[in-house]
Design an enzyme around this catalytic site. Structure first.
Site, short mmCIF file in Angstrom:
data_model
loop_
_atom_site.label_atom_id
_atom_site.label_comp_id
_atom_site.label_asym_id
_atom_site.label_seq_id
_atom_site.Cartn_x
_atom_site.Cartn_y
_atom_site.Cartn_z
N ALA A 57 0.91 -1.30 -0.03
CA ALA A 57 0.24 0.05 -0.15
C ALA A 57 0.55 1.17 0.33
O ALA A 57 2.19 1.21 -0.09
CB ALA A 57 -0.83 0.46 1.36
N SER A 60 -1.15 7.91 -0.29
CA SER A 60 -1.55 8.72 -1.44
C SER A 60 -1.03 10.47 -1.58
O SER A 60 -0.63 10.46 -0.73
CB SER A 60 -3.17 9.10 -2.02
OG SER A 60 -3.56 8.41 -2.41
N1 SAH Z 1 -5.90 6.68 1.07
C1 SAH Z 1 -4.91 5.67 1.39
C2 SAH Z 1 -4.44 5.62 0.19
C3 SAH Z 1 -4.21 3.89 0.48
S1 SAH Z 1 -3.52 2.52 -0.64
C4 SAH Z 1 -3.83 6.44 1.79
O1 SAH Z 1 -3.25 7.49 1.10
O2 SAH Z 1 -2.75 6.15 3.17
C5 SAH Z 1 -5.14 1.44 -0.97
C6 SAH Z 1 -5.67 0.67 0.38
O3 SAH Z 1 -5.94 0.46 -0.31
C7 SAH Z 1 -4.98 -0.30 1.03
O4 SAH Z 1 -4.61 0.10 2.56
C8 SAH Z 1 -4.53 -1.54 0.38
O5 SAH Z 1 -4.48 -2.20 1.28
C9 SAH Z 1 -6.42 -1.28 0.57
N2 SAH Z 1 -7.21 -2.06 -0.31
C10 SAH Z 1 -7.33 -2.66 -0.70
N3 SAH Z 1 -8.20 -3.32 -1.69
C11 SAH Z 1 -9.49 -3.70 -0.26
C12 SAH Z 1 -10.95 -3.92 -0.28
N4 SAH Z 1 -10.55 -4.99 -1.73
N5 SAH Z 1 -11.22 -2.96 1.09
C13 SAH Z 1 -10.81 -2.84 2.14
N6 SAH Z 1 -9.51 -2.22 1.67
C14 SAH Z 1 -8.92 -2.25 0.25
#
Ligand code: SAH
Length: 225
Positions: A57, A60
Site C-alpha cells: 500500500a 497517496s
Molecule cells: N487513502 C490511503 C490509500 C492507501 S493505498 C492513503 O492515502 O493512505 C490503498 C489501500 O486500499 C491499501 O491500504 C489497501 O490495503 C486498501 N484496499 C485494497 N483493496 C481493498 C478492499 N477490497 N477493501 C478495503 N481496502 C482495500
C-alpha cells in the site's frame, strides 16, 4: 506541477499546493494544515508524491488527497457522514473528519488488519486525532471495502483510495440522495477518477475525470499460516 509543491514543513507543502492551484478551497487548505502528514508517513512526508507504507500500500500523493477533498467538498459539511474505502495510512480519513466537524463522522475501512492498526495509531499521534477517535467522529473498520459498510450507511460522500475493477453498485447504493462517490476505476489497464453523483431524486450521473495510478482494490488477502 505536482513535484513543485513539495516543502520543508507541512505548512509549506500545503501553501505550495495552494499557490500551484492544486488546492483552491480555503476549507480544504485549513483541514490539510491541521493534519500533519508526518504523523502518517515517516518517509518524505512533505514531498508531493506517494510513499510506501507496507503491505503493498501507499499513502497517496498530497495533491491526490487535495483533489479528492475538493471534489467531495459540497457533500462535506458539518455533520456529514463519510466512508473512506482503503484508508491505508489514515491520513485522508483524518482530513475528511476535519472537514465534517462538528458532529460529522468518517468511517475508514481497510481489509488489511495491520493497516487498520496503522491508521488508528497514526491518528492517535495528535491530540486532535485522539479526540476524533474518542468521540467516535472517526471509526476504523477491518473489512472488504468493495461492499461498503452498511451498518453506518447512507453516506453523504464515499472516497475510494484504490483502483476498482468496476463501479461497485453496493457503494452507489450506500450513498445518500444527494451524495457523491469519488472512485478510481481501471479499464484496459488505464485508471481514471470517476465522480458518481446521486441527486435528490436518486438519479445517478457518472463523470470521467483525469488519469491516475492507484494500487488496486483487491480480494482480501488470505490469513497466513
Ligand atoms: N487513502 C490511503 C490509500 C492507501 S493505498 C492513503 O492515502 O493512505 C490503498 C489501500 O486500499 C491499501 O491500504 C489497501 O490495503 C486498501 N484496499 C485494497 N483493496 C481493498 C478492499 N477490497 N477493501 C478495503 N481496502 C482495500
Amino acid at each position: 506541477m505536482a513535484w513543485r509543491s513539495s516543502g520543508a514543513t507541512n505548512a509549506a507543502l500545503v501553501e505550495n499546493m495552494a499557490r500551484n492551484g492544486l488546492i483552491t478551497s480555503s476549507r480544504v487548505k485549513q483541514a490539510m494544515l491541521r493534519v500533519d502528514r508526518a504523523h502518517y508517513t515517516e518517509q518524505a512526508p512533505y514531498q508531493d508524491s506517494p510513499q510506501y507504507i507496507g503491505h503493498l500500500a501507499t499513502i497517496s500523493a498530497p495533491h491526490m488527497h487535495a483533489s479528492a477533498c475538493e471534489s467531495l467538498l459540497p457533500h462535506l459539511q458539518p455533520g456529514s457522514k463519510v466512508l473512506d474505502v482503503g484508508c491505508g495510512s489514515g491520513y485522508l480519513t483524518h482530513v475528511l473528519a476535519e472537514l465534517v466537524k462538528p458532529d460529522g463522522k468518517v468511517v475508514g475501512i481497510d481489509h488489511i488488519q495491520p493497516l487498520v492498526d496503522l491508521s488508528r495509531g497514526n491518528t492517535r499521534k495528535s491530540t486532535a486525532g485522539l479526540d476524533l477517535l474518542r468521540s467516535g467522529a472517526i471509526r476504523y473498520i477491518t473489512a472488504d471495502g468493495r461492499l461498503g459498510w452498511k451498518e453506518e450507511a447512507p453516506y453523504d460522500a464515499i472516497h475510494v483510495g484504490a483502483a476498482a475493477a468496476d463501479f461497485h453498485q453496493e457503494l452507489i447504493d450506500q450513498l445518500k440522495a444527494p451524495g457523491r462517490l469519488f472512485i478510481p476505476v481501471e479499464e484496459d489497464q488505464l485508471q481514471h477518477i470517476w465522480v458518481i453523483d446521486k441527486d435528490e431524486r436518486g438519479v445517478i450521473t457518472r463523470s470521467k475525470e483525469y488519469g491516475v495510478r492507484y494500487v488496486p482494490l483487491t480480494d482480501t488477502p488470505k490469513p497466513e499460516h
